[in-house]
Scaffold this active site. Structure first.
Site, mmCIF file in Angstrom:
data_model
loop_
_atom_site.group_PDB
_atom_site.id
_atom_site.type_symbol
_atom_site.label_atom_id
_atom_site.label_comp_id
_atom_site.label_asym_id
_atom_site.label_seq_id
_atom_site.Cartn_x
_atom_site.Cartn_y
_atom_site.Cartn_z
ATOM 1 C CG HIS A 34 -1.855 1.100 1.343
ATOM 2 N ND1 HIS A 34 -3.191 0.983 1.036
ATOM 3 C CD2 HIS A 34 -1.685 2.397 1.736
ATOM 4 C CE1 HIS A 34 -3.793 2.148 1.229
ATOM 5 N NE2 HIS A 34 -2.900 3.024 1.661
ATOM 6 C CD GLU A 35 1.647 3.931 3.610
ATOM 7 O OE1 GLU A 35 2.133 4.970 3.114
ATOM 8 O OE2 GLU A 35 0.507 3.885 4.094
ATOM 9 C CG HIS A 38 0.089 5.803 -0.876
ATOM 10 N ND1 HIS A 38 -1.041 6.140 -1.587
ATOM 11 C CD2 HIS A 38 -0.350 5.355 0.323
ATOM 12 C CE1 HIS A 38 -2.110 5.893 -0.849
ATOM 13 N NE2 HIS A 38 -1.714 5.414 0.314
#
Length: 219
Positions: A34-35, A38
């Site tokens: 997820h990070e 980003h």
């Protein structure tokens, strides 16, 4: 002393310890993907901040917030270290922030689809082995639903979740910046909601709906 240690070992619920370890591995993988996504999205849009701070990495230690991880296991809601983003690098800051925010939840849905796909390949192989059975169970029953849950949760339009930044792209600038001023209070509200369980039934139903949809694509 040795006898005491032997009794203690036999008293351990090794099945529960294994389940906890698998869940921990799934949480770390979901948060890391997820990070990282980003950061990749921001980098693709012209912001080098995440890359310069070595956050374009699949090493979970670069993304873990230990208190957030503890909260994940304690109340089912947690967080990682946010990837640094500087919207001044974007041609359109609001649009750039929205796309960067959206990359996280989308990556979780893709990870869930990949996990279900891997479980289908294992299933079709017809080869039964303890290691393959463990991988099948991990992908289908732990990683996939957890990743779906993380993606859906982050799409809630509550600051500081990703959904608030996505919604912000559709709002007038004054309204968007007014909402983002209350970001710190949004985190407090989310923690309180997690402890009280408000909305958990709706979120659970949403997770199962998306999970079944992904499952039906492969099975």
């Amino acid at each position: 002393m040795l006898h005491y240690l032997e009794n203690l070992f036999h008293a351990l619920d090794l099945g529960s310890l294994k389940d906890a370890a698998l869940r921990m591995a799934a949480v770390l993988l979901c948060l890391t993907v997820h990070e990282t996504c980003h950061g990749l999205a921001a980098c693709a849009l012209g912001d080098p901040t995440a890359r310069s701070r070595h956050r374009l990495s699949l090493n979970p230690l670069r993304h873990i917030n230990w208190f957030g991880l503890l909260m994940m296991f304690a109340v089912g809601f947690g967080w990682a270290r946010p990837v640094p983003v500087d919207p001044r690098y974007f041609k359109d800051p609001k649009r750039g922030m929205a796309l960067t925010a959206l990359a996280g939840p989308v990556s979780n849905f893709l990870l869930a689809a990949l996990a279900i796909g891997i479980s289908k390949v294992i299933y079709l192989s017809g080869y039964y082995h303890s290691a393959l059975d463990a991988a099948f169970m991990f992908c289908l029953y732990i990683l996939a639903p957890l990743s779906v849950g993380l993606g859906l949760f982050n799409l809630l339009p509550i600051p500081p979740l990703d959904g608030a930044k996505v919604l912000g792209a559709l709002l007038p600038d004054a309204t968007y910046f007014r909402i983002m001023r209350y970001e710190r209070y949004g985190m407090l509200a989310l923690i309180l909601l997690s402890f009280t369980g408000v909305g958990s039934a709706v979120i659970s139903r949403s997770i199962m709906t998306v999970y079944r949809g992904l499952f039906n694509l492969f099975y």
